[in-house]
Scaffold this motif. Structure first.
Motif, PDB file in Angstrom:
ATOM      1  N   ILE A  24       0.841  -1.205   0.000  1.00 61.85           N
ATOM      2  CA  ILE A  24       0.000   0.000   0.000  1.00 61.85           C
ATOM      3  C   ILE A  24       0.875   1.254   0.000  1.00 61.85           C
ATOM      4  O   ILE A  24       0.672   2.171  -0.814  1.00 61.85           O
ATOM      5  N   LEU A  25       1.848   1.308   0.896  1.00 58.40           N
ATOM      6  CA  LEU A  25       2.710   2.489   0.980  1.00 58.40           C
ATOM      7  C   LEU A  25       3.527   2.688  -0.297  1.00 58.40           C
ATOM      8  O   LEU A  25       3.646   3.814  -0.803  1.00 58.40           O
ATOM      9  N   GLU A  26       4.081   1.610  -0.841  1.00 61.99           N
ATOM     10  CA  GLU A  26       4.865   1.721  -2.081  1.00 61.99           C
ATOM     11  C   GLU A  26       3.993   2.214  -3.239  1.00 61.99           C
ATOM     12  O   GLU A  26       4.434   3.026  -4.054  1.00 61.99           O
ATOM     13  N   PHE A  27       2.754   1.741  -3.306  1.00 64.07           N
ATOM     14  CA  PHE A  27       1.822   2.168  -4.353  1.00 64.07           C
ATOM     15  C   PHE A  27       1.536   3.663  -4.232  1.00 64.07           C
ATOM     16  O   PHE A  27       1.585   4.397  -5.215  1.00 64.07           O
ATOM     17  N   LEU A  28       1.260   4.122  -3.006  1.00 60.48           N
ATOM     18  CA  LEU A  28       0.950   5.539  -2.799  1.00 60.48           C
ATOM     19  C   LEU A  28       2.148   6.435  -3.111  1.00 60.48           C
ATOM     20  O   LEU A  28       1.989   7.509  -3.690  1.00 60.48           O
ATOM     21  N   ILE A  29       3.337   5.996  -2.756  1.00 60.19           N
ATOM     22  CA  ILE A  29       4.537   6.772  -3.066  1.00 60.19           C
ATOM     23  C   ILE A  29       4.729   6.860  -4.581  1.00 60.19           C
ATOM     24  O   ILE A  29       5.030   7.920  -5.117  1.00 60.19           O
ATOM     25  N   ALA A  30       4.519   5.760  -5.274  1.00 63.33           N
ATOM     26  CA  ALA A  30       4.699   5.740  -6.727  1.00 63.33           C
ATOM     27  C   ALA A  30       3.669   6.614  -7.447  1.00 63.33           C
ATOM     28  O   ALA A  30       3.971   7.223  -8.467  1.00 63.33           O
TER      29      ALA A  30
END
Length: 138
Positions: A24-30
């Motif tokens: 979830i965090l990696e998706f939001l950062i991307a």
């Protein structure tokens, strides 16, 4: 906010590092824009088709409560993005087509407070909605 900063906040608040939270965090950062819980779910479903929408929504809400995410409502739906300029008061222009944001460093409360003598403002939220240049001229 960076991924490392997000994990630091989570660990300080007794949350374990899980694969779902990491995705979830990696998706939001991307993405670097506001996204819906359904967009997160669709992304996660590719590798984990059984992921619960409740799990995603609960994590997004937790991240928002902890200040890791910013949250707004667009088209009647809660949307989330990574916290930007952490600690610096600002507002956003939000594109209603693509969800990208642009910081507005000036706070209109400075002007509005004059019209509120005797009132104690405890908080405010100011967002401007429209289409970004890319969406206006595709």
């Amino acid at each position: 906010m960076t991924l490392d900063e997000a994990w630091e906040v989570l660990i300080q608040n007794q949350f374990k590092r899980t694969r779902n939270r990491e995705i979830i965090l990696e998706f939001l950062i991307a993405k670097d824009r506001y996204v819906t819980a359904m967009e997160v779910r669709n992304h996660m479903a590719a590798d984990n088709p059984g992921v619960s929408f409740d799990t995603i929504y609960r994590n997004l809400s937790t991240f928002s409560e902890l200040g890791i995410l910013e949250e707004t409502e667009l088209n009647g739906e809660r949307q989330f993005r990574m916290q930007c300029d952490h600690g610096v008061h600002h507002h956003h222009f939000i594109c209603t087509d693509c969800g990208k944001t642009k910081n507005i460093p000036h706070c209109p409360m400075e002007t509005l407070a004059v019209n509120l003598p005797g009132y104690e403002v405890e908080g405010h939220k100011f967002e401007v909605y429209g289409k970004c240049p890319v969406c206006v001229h595709p």
